[in-house]
Motif scaffolding. Structure first.
Motif, mmCIF file in Angstrom:
data_model
loop_
_atom_site.group_PDB
_atom_site.id
_atom_site.type_symbol
_atom_site.label_atom_id
_atom_site.label_comp_id
_atom_site.label_asym_id
_atom_site.label_seq_id
_atom_site.Cartn_x
_atom_site.Cartn_y
_atom_site.Cartn_z
ATOM 1 N N LEU A 1 -15.184 -9.267 -5.485
ATOM 2 C CA LEU A 1 -13.887 -8.667 -5.805
ATOM 3 C C LEU A 1 -12.780 -9.704 -5.816
ATOM 4 N N ILE B 1 -16.999 -6.948 -10.790
ATOM 5 C CA ILE B 1 -16.483 -5.701 -10.225
ATOM 6 C C ILE B 1 -17.558 -4.614 -10.283
ATOM 7 N N ALA C 1 -13.179 -11.883 -9.058
ATOM 8 C CA ALA C 1 -12.787 -11.135 -10.249
ATOM 9 C C ALA C 1 -11.283 -10.898 -10.292
ATOM 10 N N GLY C 2 -10.726 -10.422 -9.177
ATOM 11 C CA GLY C 2 -9.323 -10.020 -9.159
ATOM 12 C C GLY C 2 -8.327 -11.158 -9.048
ATOM 13 N N VAL D 1 -18.166 -4.219 -16.946
ATOM 14 C CA VAL D 1 -18.309 -3.147 -15.951
ATOM 15 C C VAL D 1 -19.418 -2.191 -16.365
#
Length: 241
Positions: free
Chosen positions: A201, A45, A204-205, A232
């Motif tokens: 993204l 991210i 990760a998500g 992060v």
């Protein structure tokens, strides 16, 4: 070109490094695998928001066009996930219930190729940003390869063959990087950078965070969240150097 090749092959070598982690006692792996996955999610991210998107947005292209490519990258990996009915494995060897075998290798090869395209495109735009994005991708590859290696062994491959086949599938990463470099000599590769951000993204998500957000004890939740924030922060800190 040489930089892209070097970092591409270094990424391929992580397939072997991840496999070697499986030699650790399972109790040790079980304790640290989920925090490492959380750290990888945070780094992906951070890489997307602090390195890939800023460089894509710094071009003369309309913002909406860049955001469309981010969504395309996210959607493409969602489609790939659904099409192959597969996602990266971050489980312990004893927790695998379905041998994935060739399907895992094919999907991993496609994933590495698209990742190589995205990271290679960033290197074309900015070497420092490319290194930062490579770090984020590499941090994700380590826990992925630990799980993938365990899945390959569970599917019936010997340890040596599992390492070899994982390494071969990882060679599509430098291939993607070389293609991105070739394309970058003729056209603006902003869309590949944005595509890669969408890739980061999604992984990760949709792939990593669901695996670490559930835990039986509060302290485990706190540790995993701390590792996520650290991931992060590390990628943000790279922007300050």
């Amino acid at each position: 070109m040489l930089t892209i090749l070097v970092f591409g092959f270094l990424m391929s070598l992580i397939a072997i490094i991840g496999g070697l982690f499986i030699l650790l006692p399972e109790k040790v792996l079980k304790r640290w695998l989920k925090p490492i996955v959380a750290f990888a999610a945070g780094s992906l991210i951070g890489g997307a928001f602090f390195h890939m998107l800023p460089h894509a947005l710094s071009t003369s292209q309309p913002t909406i066009s860049i955001l469309v490519w981010v969504v395309v990258g996210f959607t493409a990996f969602f489609a790939l996930d659904q099409l192959l009915e597969w996602h990266h494995c971050h489980r312990m060897p004893s927790e695998h219930v379905q041998p994935l075998g060739p399907l895992l290798l094919i999907a991993d090869g496609v994933h590495n190729f698209l990742g190589g395209l995205a990271i290679g495109a960033i290197f074309v735009v900015d070497i420092r940003a490319g290194i930062a994005a490579w770090i984020a991708a590499a941090l994700h590859e380590i826990p992925q390869e630990i799980g993938d290696f365990g899945a390959m062994v569970h599917a019936g491959y010997s340890r040596s063959k599992a390492l070899l086949y994982n390494f071969i599938s990882a060679l599509t990463f430098p291939l993607g990087g070389v293609i991105a470099y070739g394309v970058g000599q003729h056209i603006n590769v902003y869309f590949l950078v944005a595509l890669g951000a969408g890739n980061f993204l999604y992984i990760a998500g949709a792939d990593l965070l669901p695996e670490v957000k559930q835990s039986e004890q509060l302290w485990e939740t706190g540790v995993r969240f701390s590792f996520f924030v650290l991931g992060v922060f590390v990628l943000y800190a790279v922007t300050l150097s």
